[in-house]
Design a protein around this motif. Structure first.
Motif, PDB file in Angstrom:
ATOM      1  N   ILE A 129       0.847  -1.191   0.000  1.00 20.53           N
ATOM      2  CA  ILE A 129       0.000   0.000   0.000  1.00 20.53           C
ATOM      3  C   ILE A 129       0.884   1.243   0.000  1.00 20.53           C
ATOM      4  O   ILE A 129       1.954   1.266   0.605  1.00 20.53           O
ATOM      5  N   ARG A 130       0.436   2.257  -0.677  1.00 16.21           N
ATOM      6  CA  ARG A 130       1.147   3.528  -0.800  1.00 16.21           C
ATOM      7  C   ARG A 130       0.400   4.577   0.020  1.00 16.21           C
ATOM      8  O   ARG A 130      -0.794   4.767  -0.168  1.00 16.21           O
ATOM      9  N   VAL A 131       1.098   5.238   0.930  1.00 15.36           N
ATOM     10  CA  VAL A 131       0.481   6.261   1.770  1.00 15.36           C
ATOM     11  C   VAL A 131       0.714   7.620   1.111  1.00 15.36           C
ATOM     12  O   VAL A 131       1.848   7.967   0.775  1.00 15.36           O
ATOM     13  N   PRO A 132      -0.356   8.404   0.936  1.00 15.89           N
ATOM     14  CA  PRO A 132      -0.201   9.728   0.315  1.00 15.89           C
ATOM     15  C   PRO A 132       0.711  10.634   1.140  1.00 15.89           C
ATOM     16  O   PRO A 132       0.771  10.530   2.366  1.00 15.89           O
ATOM     17  N   VAL A 133       1.388  11.517   0.448  1.00 16.39           N
ATOM     18  CA  VAL A 133       2.346  12.411   1.091  1.00 16.39           C
ATOM     19  C   VAL A 133       1.685  13.229   2.211  1.00 16.39           C
ATOM     20  O   VAL A 133       2.317  13.482   3.242  1.00 16.39           O
ATOM     21  N   GLN A 134       0.434  13.612   2.045  1.00 19.51           N
ATOM     22  CA  GLN A 134      -0.239  14.419   3.072  1.00 19.51           C
ATOM     23  C   GLN A 134      -0.292  13.669   4.403  1.00 19.51           C
ATOM     24  O   GLN A 134      -0.160  14.280   5.466  1.00 19.51           O
ATOM     25  N   ARG A 135      -0.484  12.358   4.353  1.00 16.89           N
ATOM     26  CA  ARG A 135      -0.517  11.580   5.604  1.00 16.89           C
ATOM     27  C   ARG A 135       0.891  11.383   6.158  1.00 16.89           C
ATOM     28  O   ARG A 135       1.087  11.418   7.368  1.00 16.89           O
TER      29      ARG A 135
ATOM     30  N   PRO B 196       5.252  13.580  13.328  1.00 20.31           N
ATOM     31  CA  PRO B 196       5.935  14.686  14.014  1.00 20.31           C
ATOM     32  C   PRO B 196       7.396  14.850  13.583  1.00 20.31           C
ATOM     33  O   PRO B 196       7.916  15.959  13.544  1.00 20.31           O
ATOM     34  N   GLU B 197       8.043  13.750  13.228  1.00 15.51           N
ATOM     35  CA  GLU B 197       9.450  13.794  12.835  1.00 15.51           C
ATOM     36  C   GLU B 197       9.655  14.544  11.523  1.00 15.51           C
ATOM     37  O   GLU B 197      10.752  15.041  11.256  1.00 15.51           O
ATOM     38  N   LEU B 198       8.640  14.591  10.693  1.00 18.80           N
ATOM     39  CA  LEU B 198       8.752  15.302   9.419  1.00 18.80           C
ATOM     40  C   LEU B 198       8.042  16.653   9.446  1.00 18.80           C
ATOM     41  O   LEU B 198       8.402  17.554   8.692  1.00 18.80           O
TER      42      LEU B 198
ATOM     43  N   SER C  40       8.036  19.288  11.180  1.00 19.10           N
ATOM     44  CA  SER C  40       8.788  20.526  11.362  1.00 19.10           C
ATOM     45  C   SER C  40      10.038  20.613  10.478  1.00 19.10           C
ATOM     46  O   SER C  40      10.767  21.593  10.548  1.00 19.10           O
ATOM     47  N   ASN C  41      10.275  19.610   9.653  1.00 22.63           N
ATOM     48  CA  ASN C  41      11.443  19.636   8.773  1.00 22.63           C
ATOM     49  C   ASN C  41      11.133  20.517   7.564  1.00 22.63           C
ATOM     50  O   ASN C  41      10.169  20.272   6.853  1.00 22.63           O
ATOM     51  N   PRO C  42      11.947  21.533   7.299  1.00 24.18           N
ATOM     52  CA  PRO C  42      11.654  22.429   6.178  1.00 24.18           C
ATOM     53  C   PRO C  42      11.710  21.733   4.814  1.00 24.18           C
ATOM     54  O   PRO C  42      11.159  22.236   3.838  1.00 24.18           O
ATOM     55  N   PHE C  43      12.338  20.582   4.742  1.00 18.82           N
ATOM     56  CA  PHE C  43      12.477  19.849   3.484  1.00 18.82           C
ATOM     57  C   PHE C  43      11.533  18.651   3.409  1.00 18.82           C
ATOM     58  O   PHE C  43      11.714  17.754   2.595  1.00 18.82           O
ATOM     59  N   ARG C  44      10.501  18.618   4.257  1.00 22.80           N
ATOM     60  CA  ARG C  44       9.626  17.450   4.392  1.00 22.80           C
ATOM     61  C   ARG C  44       9.038  16.972   3.064  1.00 22.80           C
ATOM     62  O   ARG C  44       9.052  15.775   2.787  1.00 22.80           O
ATOM     63  N   ARG C  45       8.520  17.868   2.260  1.00 24.72           N
ATOM     64  CA  ARG C  45       7.929  17.448   0.977  1.00 24.72           C
ATOM     65  C   ARG C  45       8.995  16.912   0.034  1.00 24.72           C
ATOM     66  O   ARG C  45       8.799  15.914  -0.650  1.00 24.72           O
TER      67      ARG C  45
ATOM     68  N   ASP D 173      13.537   2.941   3.567  1.00 29.03           N
ATOM     69  CA  ASP D 173      14.699   3.542   2.899  1.00 29.03           C
ATOM     70  C   ASP D 173      14.965   4.945   3.441  1.00 29.03           C
ATOM     71  O   ASP D 173      16.112   5.312   3.704  1.00 29.03           O
ATOM     72  N   LEU D 174      13.905   5.711   3.614  1.00 22.91           N
ATOM     73  CA  LEU D 174      14.015   7.059   4.164  1.00 22.91           C
ATOM     74  C   LEU D 174      14.641   7.007   5.561  1.00 22.91           C
ATOM     75  O   LEU D 174      15.631   7.689   5.842  1.00 22.91           O
ATOM     76  N   LEU D 175      14.060   6.182   6.425  1.00 22.19           N
ATOM     77  CA  LEU D 175      14.563   6.086   7.801  1.00 22.19           C
ATOM     78  C   LEU D 175      15.993   5.548   7.847  1.00 22.19           C
ATOM     79  O   LEU D 175      16.798   5.969   8.675  1.00 22.19           O
ATOM     80  N   SER D 176      16.302   4.631   6.957  1.00 20.20           N
ATOM     81  CA  SER D 176      17.646   4.061   6.905  1.00 20.20           C
ATOM     82  C   SER D 176      18.678   5.131   6.548  1.00 20.20           C
ATOM     83  O   SER D 176      19.726   5.238   7.191  1.00 20.20           O
TER      84      SER D 176
END
Length: 192
Positions: A48-54, A59-61, A63-68, A91-94
């Motif tokens: 399943i693919r989770v939309p970027v909005q979700r 919380p970890e993303l 406040s990150n200015p580069f989140r998108r 992959d992101l977390l790694s």
């Protein structure tokens, strides 16, 4: 690997450990956090693919200015929409984990900062980077004059980093600069 999000078998868990810089506990926590982003109907669907909005509600993303941009870089979606599968999320977390190498971290930092995806960092990428850092509202965004002034001040850093003098910074030039920054590895991280 195609497992449903509601389960994570021992074999799959071992494979994820081999393919990432994450521990078993970190993978299980990532799985739990990813599953929390799913609707009840989505939980038993494979890949399943989770939309970027979700994803951006984490919380970890948040406040990150580069989140998108981070979601976009790690998304394997053919639609280039920033949506993430569980494996994209791992992959992101790694890449952002404490155990990831300088080479991996700098590679992904470069991709995140390369806003136009042309394989180089230039003035346009720098302008978008500054806009991410200064905010997305008219109150916080720099005026065109302020941006020109900042870019001209920072251009000397780009010129110094531009070893082959082609007017842009490529990945190897970026990695060379980052290798001289002792705080980079410890500051380029996301911890669940």
């Amino acid at each position: 690997m195609g497992t449903t999000t509601s389960q994570l078998g021992k074999d799959v868990l071992s494979e994820y450990q081999e393919l990432t810089f994450l521990t078993k506990q970190e993978i299980l926590l990532a799985h739990k956090r990813f599953a929390e982003l799913l609707t009840k109907d989505e939980k038993d669907l494979p890949n399943i693919r989770v939309p970027v909005q979700r994803i951006l509600t984490l919380p970890e993303l948040k406040s990150n200015p580069f989140r998108r941009r981070i979601c976009y870089v790690f998304s394997t979606s053919e639609h280039k929409d920033g949506s993430l599968t569980f494996e994209d999320f791992l992959d992101l977390l790694s890449a952002f984990s404490d155990s990831a190498t300088l080479e991996i971290k700098s590679h992904y930092a470069f991709r995140i900062f390369d806003f136009d995806d042309d394989g180089t960092l230039d003035g346009g990428d720098l302008e978008q980077l500054v806009n991410c850092l200064t905010g997305e509202t008219d109150d916080t965004r720099l005026t065109p004059e302020e941006m020109r002034q900042l870019i001209s001040n920072v251009s000397s850093i780009l010129e110094e980093s531009d070893i082959d003098k082609d007017g842009t910074v490529n990945l190897s030039e970026f990695q060379h600069v980052i290798s001289r920054s002792p705080d980079f590895v410890s500051s380029f991280k996301i911890v669940l």
